[in-house]
Write an enzyme that holds these catalytic residues in place. Sequence first.
Site, PDB file in Angstrom:
ATOM      1  N   GLY A  89      -9.658   4.276 -27.642  1.00 10.36           N
ATOM      2  CA  GLY A  89      -8.340   4.070 -27.027  1.00 10.36           C
ATOM      3  C   GLY A  89      -7.223   4.676 -27.851  1.00 10.36           C
ATOM      4  O   GLY A  89      -7.437   5.166 -28.963  1.00 10.36           O
TER       5      GLY A  89
ATOM      6  N   GLY B 107      -4.954   4.596 -30.297  1.00  6.22           N
ATOM      7  CA  GLY B 107      -4.666   3.757 -31.464  1.00  6.22           C
ATOM      8  C   GLY B 107      -3.414   4.189 -32.208  1.00  6.22           C
ATOM      9  O   GLY B 107      -2.916   3.465 -33.079  1.00  6.22           O
TER      10      GLY B 107
ATOM     11  N   ASP C  41     -14.446  11.728 -26.962  1.00  6.57           N
ATOM     12  CA  ASP C  41     -13.081  11.208 -26.734  1.00  6.57           C
ATOM     13  C   ASP C  41     -12.035  12.298 -26.937  1.00  6.57           C
ATOM     14  O   ASP C  41     -10.876  12.118 -26.575  1.00  6.57           O
ATOM     15  CB  ASP C  41     -12.791  10.014 -27.652  1.00  6.57           C
ATOM     16  CG  ASP C  41     -13.060  10.321 -29.114  1.00  6.57           C
ATOM     17  OD1 ASP C  41     -14.225  10.599 -29.450  1.00  6.57           O
ATOM     18  OD2 ASP C  41     -12.109  10.303 -29.912  1.00  6.57           O
ATOM     19  N   ASN C  42     -12.434  13.424 -27.517  1.00  8.98           N
ATOM     20  CA  ASN C  42     -11.506  14.546 -27.688  1.00  8.98           C
ATOM     21  C   ASN C  42     -11.840  15.679 -26.720  1.00  8.98           C
ATOM     22  O   ASN C  42     -11.403  16.811 -26.917  1.00  8.98           O
ATOM     23  CB  ASN C  42     -11.541  15.053 -29.128  1.00  8.98           C
ATOM     24  CG  ASN C  42     -11.014  14.018 -30.107  1.00  8.98           C
ATOM     25  OD1 ASN C  42     -10.233  13.146 -29.737  1.00  8.98           O
ATOM     26  ND2 ASN C  42     -11.446  14.098 -31.352  1.00  8.98           N
TER      27      ASN C  42
HETATM   28  P1  AMP Z   1      -8.940  11.153 -33.374  1.00  9.98           P
HETATM   29  O1  AMP Z   1      -9.298  11.386 -34.796  1.00  9.98           O
HETATM   30  O2  AMP Z   1      -7.528  11.556 -33.073  1.00  9.98           O
HETATM   31  O3  AMP Z   1      -9.880  11.688 -32.376  1.00  9.98           O
HETATM   32  O4  AMP Z   1      -8.938   9.570 -33.227  1.00  9.98           O
HETATM   33  C1  AMP Z   1     -10.083   8.795 -33.021  1.00  9.98           C
HETATM   34  C2  AMP Z   1      -9.671   7.365 -32.716  1.00  9.98           C
HETATM   35  O5  AMP Z   1      -9.080   6.768 -33.856  1.00  9.98           O
HETATM   36  C3  AMP Z   1      -8.643   7.223 -31.598  1.00  9.98           C
HETATM   37  O6  AMP Z   1      -8.933   6.030 -30.916  1.00  9.98           O
HETATM   38  C4  AMP Z   1      -7.350   7.121 -32.345  1.00  9.98           C
HETATM   39  O7  AMP Z   1      -6.349   6.475 -31.591  1.00  9.98           O
HETATM   40  C5  AMP Z   1      -7.763   6.305 -33.569  1.00  9.98           C
HETATM   41  N1  AMP Z   1      -6.904   6.559 -34.728  1.00  9.98           N
HETATM   42  C6  AMP Z   1      -6.864   7.667 -35.491  1.00  9.98           C
HETATM   43  N2  AMP Z   1      -5.944   7.540 -36.475  1.00  9.98           N
HETATM   44  C7  AMP Z   1      -5.386   6.323 -36.349  1.00  9.98           C
HETATM   45  C8  AMP Z   1      -4.386   5.592 -37.068  1.00  9.98           C
HETATM   46  N3  AMP Z   1      -3.747   6.121 -38.102  1.00  9.98           N
HETATM   47  N4  AMP Z   1      -4.102   4.349 -36.633  1.00  9.98           N
HETATM   48  C9  AMP Z   1      -4.725   3.809 -35.582  1.00  9.98           C
HETATM   49  N5  AMP Z   1      -5.667   4.438 -34.863  1.00  9.98           N
HETATM   50  C10 AMP Z   1      -6.007   5.678 -35.237  1.00  9.98           C
HETATM   51 MG    MG Z   2      -8.711  11.821 -30.461  1.00  7.30          MG
END
Ligand code: AMP
Ligand code: MG
Length: 458
Positions: free
Chosen positions: A82, A84, A240-241
């Site tokens: 989700g 985050g 998710d990406n």
């Molecule tokens: P990503 O690395 O952008 O693909 O993120 C993977 C998951 O981790 C997603 O659900 C993001 O919303 C969550 N996420 C990544 N960084 C953070 C953060 N600093 N705080 C909260 N959630 C995070």
């Molecule tokens: Mg992501």
Amino acid sequence: MKANFDNSYAELPDALFRRQNPIAVSSPTAIARNEALAENLGIQFENDWVDVVAGNVLPNGASPITQAYAGHQFGHWNPQLGDGRAVLLGEVVNGQDRFDLQLKGSGPTHWSRGGDGRAWVGPVLREFVVSEAMHHLGVPTTRALAMVFTGDPVVREQGPLPGAVLARVAPSHIRVGTFQYFAARQDHTSLNALFEHTRMRHFPNCNTSSEVLQTAVDRQAKLIARWMGLGFIHGVMNTDNAHVAGITIDYGPCAFMDTYHPMKVFSSIDHQGRYAFGNQPQIAAWNMAQFATALLPMMDDRDGAIADFTNIVESFGKTFEQAYRAEYCAKLGLPDDPSSDILIQQFLTMMFETAGDFTESFASLEAEDVPVSLKSHSNFADWHSNWTSSKTRTPENPMFIPRNHLVQHAIDAAVTGDLTPFHDLWDAAKTPFAQPDNAFLTTPPKPEQVVTQTFCGT
Ligand code: AMP
Ligand code: MG
């Protein structure tokens, strides 16, 4: 900030999202705003734009939510991810176009799982520059509307860093993982609503789940062929990406390759090299198989439907192969025909064996300015004469890509408050097929400058 909002996702069943406003920050200041993009979307920045992008002021008509999704991260299933660290302010409608307006780095949400919900200026600036470059290179992608400093420090491994928020726009943020979230829960009501919403928004000409899947697979295969033609490494191709409509999304530890290596890895967290340059087609096909699995409850009720799904996922390979050939034939000015494959392969092999720079090597051919190392390869002279006699058109290659050492330099400068290197990069990214005035922007990194890895975009 003024925009014409119409928030259709927030009307879907409750399970698809949580209502969530961005969390205010202490003292936001401007970094950049994308006037040309705003104009295309019918968005007016107005005096409050910095406060809107920072999340301190909500634009009229916004209905902020965070979206539910799951995903396979490095192949491992995670049933709940989700938004985050992002909030979807709403959907902006301009004529026939509908775009999500999302803030990334806007504070903790229901989905933060202990994370701070924030971003520092490094990943924000990297996504801004690289996503805009991809757009101007002709690749379907999310785009960067604006970015601001929050005034609040963000603590990462490197210590406290300046916090920032990115306002990005996208045709939607619907991921393979969004479908997986509901499929895994067997919540078929939500899954159906998501499917219908996605179909109307991204696949209006498709009537069945098979047609949607086929179109998604085709678009994904063509997208990855574009990445491969630019030496682009996404870095975190988790489900998710992976956008379901073939759009590049979630720029984290991404980079354009300098020295050509078919298995180059950029992400410091990708220890196994799962998302290496040469693995990207295979991974994208795997992600499409996960999409197919999530769509199974929507499969037509008829004999042969399962076999259809399987064939559609398998069609990725052929579509990719054709799109990849088209890409490289355009780069070398060759006829788009299997007979060109050998010249493409030989060129890549020589580039690999001489540790040639990917972008420079292609661009140098037409400019007749081939690097000495490549020119001295024992097969080059033969290859060059075959190439010259086979060439039927002018090769199409970018002169400029935002190289990783330049992005890193722009980030380091931004941390000290100097935005000039960022603006130089962004300006050059607007016309990637033209030779930038400043040679610094096209020169590959010297060996001692090479930044081989980018840290995960957190
Ligand atoms: P990503 O690395 O952008 O693909 O993120 C993977 C998951 O981790 C997603 O659900 C993001 O919303 C969550 N996420 C990544 N960084 C953070 C953060 N600093 N705080 C909260 N959630 C995070
Ligand atoms: Mg992501």
